[in-house]
Design a protein around this motif. Structure first.
Motif, PDB file in Angstrom:
ATOM      1  N   LEU A 270      -9.016   9.310  -7.576  1.00 33.96           N
ATOM      2  CA  LEU A 270      -8.711   8.990  -6.178  1.00 33.96           C
ATOM      3  C   LEU A 270      -7.779   7.785  -6.092  1.00 33.96           C
ATOM      4  CD1 LEU A 270     -12.202   9.355  -4.446  1.00 33.96           C
ATOM      5  CD2 LEU A 270     -10.209  10.845  -4.141  1.00 33.96           C
ATOM      6  N   LEU A 271      -8.100   6.742  -6.856  1.00 39.79           N
ATOM      7  CA  LEU A 271      -7.258   5.546  -6.804  1.00 39.79           C
ATOM      8  C   LEU A 271      -5.874   5.808  -7.379  1.00 39.79           C
ATOM      9  CD1 LEU A 271      -6.851   2.606  -6.142  1.00 39.79           C
ATOM     10  CD2 LEU A 271      -7.811   2.033  -8.383  1.00 39.79           C
ATOM     11  N   VAL A 272      -5.814   6.519  -8.497  1.00 45.45           N
ATOM     12  CA  VAL A 272      -4.515   6.840  -9.087  1.00 45.45           C
ATOM     13  C   VAL A 272      -3.641   7.567  -8.068  1.00 45.45           C
ATOM     14  CG1 VAL A 272      -3.379   8.290 -10.816  1.00 45.45           C
ATOM     15  CG2 VAL A 272      -5.290   6.828 -11.486  1.00 45.45           C
ATOM     16  N   ALA A 273      -4.212   8.534  -7.363  1.00 43.54           N
ATOM     17  CA  ALA A 273      -3.451   9.280  -6.359  1.00 43.54           C
ATOM     18  C   ALA A 273      -2.982   8.362  -5.229  1.00 43.54           C
ATOM     19  CB  ALA A 273      -4.295  10.418  -5.799  1.00 43.54           C
ATOM     20  N   MET A 274      -3.857   7.468  -4.778  1.00 41.46           N
ATOM     21  CA  MET A 274      -3.487   6.577  -3.676  1.00 41.46           C
ATOM     22  C   MET A 274      -2.404   5.594  -4.093  1.00 41.46           C
ATOM     23  SD  MET A 274      -5.042   7.654  -1.075  1.00 41.46           S
ATOM     24  CE  MET A 274      -4.446   6.328  -0.019  1.00 41.46           C
ATOM     25  N   VAL A 275      -2.483   5.052  -5.293  1.00 39.32           N
ATOM     26  CA  VAL A 275      -1.455   4.113  -5.752  1.00 39.32           C
ATOM     27  C   VAL A 275      -0.115   4.819  -5.892  1.00 39.32           C
ATOM     28  CG1 VAL A 275      -0.752   2.633  -7.686  1.00 39.32           C
ATOM     29  CG2 VAL A 275      -3.116   2.573  -6.857  1.00 39.32           C
ATOM     30  N   ARG A 276      -0.146   6.069  -6.365  1.00 41.39           N
ATOM     31  CA  ARG A 276       1.108   6.817  -6.535  1.00 41.39           C
ATOM     32  C   ARG A 276       1.758   7.173  -5.215  1.00 41.39           C
ATOM     33  NH1 ARG A 276      -1.066  10.603 -11.436  1.00 41.39           N
ATOM     34  NH2 ARG A 276      -0.305   9.300 -13.161  1.00 41.39           N
ATOM     35  N   THR A 277       0.975   7.389  -4.173  1.00 41.71           N
ATOM     36  CA  THR A 277       1.515   7.944  -2.931  1.00 41.71           C
ATOM     37  C   THR A 277       1.616   6.948  -1.783  1.00 41.71           C
ATOM     38  OG1 THR A 277      -0.704   8.698  -2.266  1.00 41.71           O
ATOM     39  CG2 THR A 277       0.669  10.258  -3.491  1.00 41.71           C
ATOM     40  N   THR A 278       1.032   5.767  -1.912  1.00 37.77           N
ATOM     41  CA  THR A 278       1.091   4.783  -0.835  1.00 37.77           C
ATOM     42  C   THR A 278       2.372   3.968  -0.949  1.00 37.77           C
ATOM     43  OG1 THR A 278      -1.322   4.617  -0.810  1.00 37.77           O
ATOM     44  CG2 THR A 278      -0.090   2.846   0.257  1.00 37.77           C
ATOM     45  N   PRO A 279       3.152   3.867   0.132  1.00 35.69           N
ATOM     46  CA  PRO A 279       4.395   3.079   0.085  1.00 35.69           C
ATOM     47  C   PRO A 279       4.119   1.626  -0.302  1.00 35.69           C
ATOM     48  CG  PRO A 279       4.330   4.435   2.069  1.00 35.69           C
ATOM     49  CD  PRO A 279       2.967   4.533   1.433  1.00 35.69           C
ATOM     50  N   PRO A 280       5.004   1.005  -1.063  1.00 37.46           N
ATOM     51  CA  PRO A 280       4.751  -0.346  -1.574  1.00 37.46           C
ATOM     52  C   PRO A 280       4.650  -1.414  -0.491  1.00 37.46           C
ATOM     53  CG  PRO A 280       6.983   0.375  -2.116  1.00 37.46           C
ATOM     54  CD  PRO A 280       6.258   1.570  -1.606  1.00 37.46           C
ATOM     55  N   HIS A 281       5.163  -1.134   0.729  1.00 36.13           N
ATOM     56  CA  HIS A 281       5.086  -2.145   1.781  1.00 36.13           C
ATOM     57  C   HIS A 281       3.714  -2.197   2.455  1.00 36.13           C
ATOM     58  CE1 HIS A 281       6.066   1.515   4.175  1.00 36.13           C
ATOM     59  NE2 HIS A 281       5.271   0.940   5.063  1.00 36.13           N
ATOM     60  N   VAL A 282       2.845  -1.219   2.192  1.00 39.42           N
ATOM     61  CA  VAL A 282       1.526  -1.180   2.822  1.00 39.42           C
ATOM     62  C   VAL A 282       0.685  -2.354   2.314  1.00 39.42           C
ATOM     63  CG1 VAL A 282      -0.638   0.123   2.968  1.00 39.42           C
ATOM     64  CG2 VAL A 282       1.555   1.299   3.234  1.00 39.42           C
TER      65      VAL A 282
END
Length: 218
Positions: free
Chosen positions: A115-127
């Motif tokens: 779950l975390l790997v997916a979120m880190v890969r897909t969340t824009p860096p400005h969040v």
């Protein structure tokens, strides 16, 4: 194993691939654990090995869900309810089914890591999202996850009586991202253990309090 996780420099960002590798290393320790050691104390912690692995899974889940809302809260965590089995036990959002045994617990850890790997890969860096160590970005949550996974896997390995040490590059990137004031020139893994209160370094006593800094560096 990804090339970035194997050969990335210490100055490069912490990535989802790093988290994926660290979780796989942790799961391998759980799968090698002696069956009669799950209730043993995990290293210097007050918790036993089962509770520590369960806590680690909760950490990864926690980091993932902070990045989930369209507008993550900045002043507190996403309000999943926390509970404790006993007063000094780890605070958790969920428990692994004990009847499923160590194999089931390893699956819980794998699932939370994914779950975390997916979120880190897909969340824009400005969040940005809340964490007690500082409002953080996706890379910061990846670094926090890497710290927790590497250090708690150490605690587990000590409790299980197993030898274990992670790749130096992972440790170096965690230190650069979360502990920029950590002493230079020592082995990165020992420095990470020192930075998190697990050991001494030459000329530096073991820390009794410590804090990582997950705020963005730029």
């Amino acid at each position: 194993m990804s090339r970035s996780a194997e050969t990335g420099s210490s100055s490069s960002p912490v990535t989802a691939d790093d988290v994926d590798l660290a979780v796989r290393l942790a799961v391998s320790v759980l799968r090698d654990a002696p069956a009669d050691r799950w209730d043993a104390k995990a290293g210097s912690l007050e918790w036993n090995c089962w509770e520590t692995a369960e806590h680690l899974a909760n950490d990864l889940f926690y980091y993932a869900v902070q990045l989930g809302p369209q507008s993550p809260p900045l002043d507190t965590h996403v309000p999943f309810a926390l509970s404790r089995r006993w007063p000094n036990g780890p605070a958790v959002f969920f428990l692994a089914e004990r009847d499923a045994g160590p194999a089931g617990l390893a699956q819980v850890l794998e699932a939370c890591g994914a779950l975390l790997v997916a979120m880190v890969r897909t969340t824009p860096p400005h969040v940005r999202a809340h964490h007690a160590a500082g409002v953080s970005d996706p890379e910061g949550f990846a670094a926090l996850a890497l710290q927790e996974t590497l250090v708690h896997t150490h605690d587990l390995a000590v409790g299980f009586g197993l030898a274990w040490a992670p790749p130096s590059a992972l440790c170096s990137r965690v230190l650069a991202r979360l502990f920029p004031e950590a002493p230079a020139g020592e082995d990165p893994w020992l420095t990470l253990l020192w930075s998190t209160g697990r050991t001494e370094l030459p000329g530096r006593p073991r820390l009794t309090t410590w804090r990582s800094d997950s705020t963005p560096r730029s």
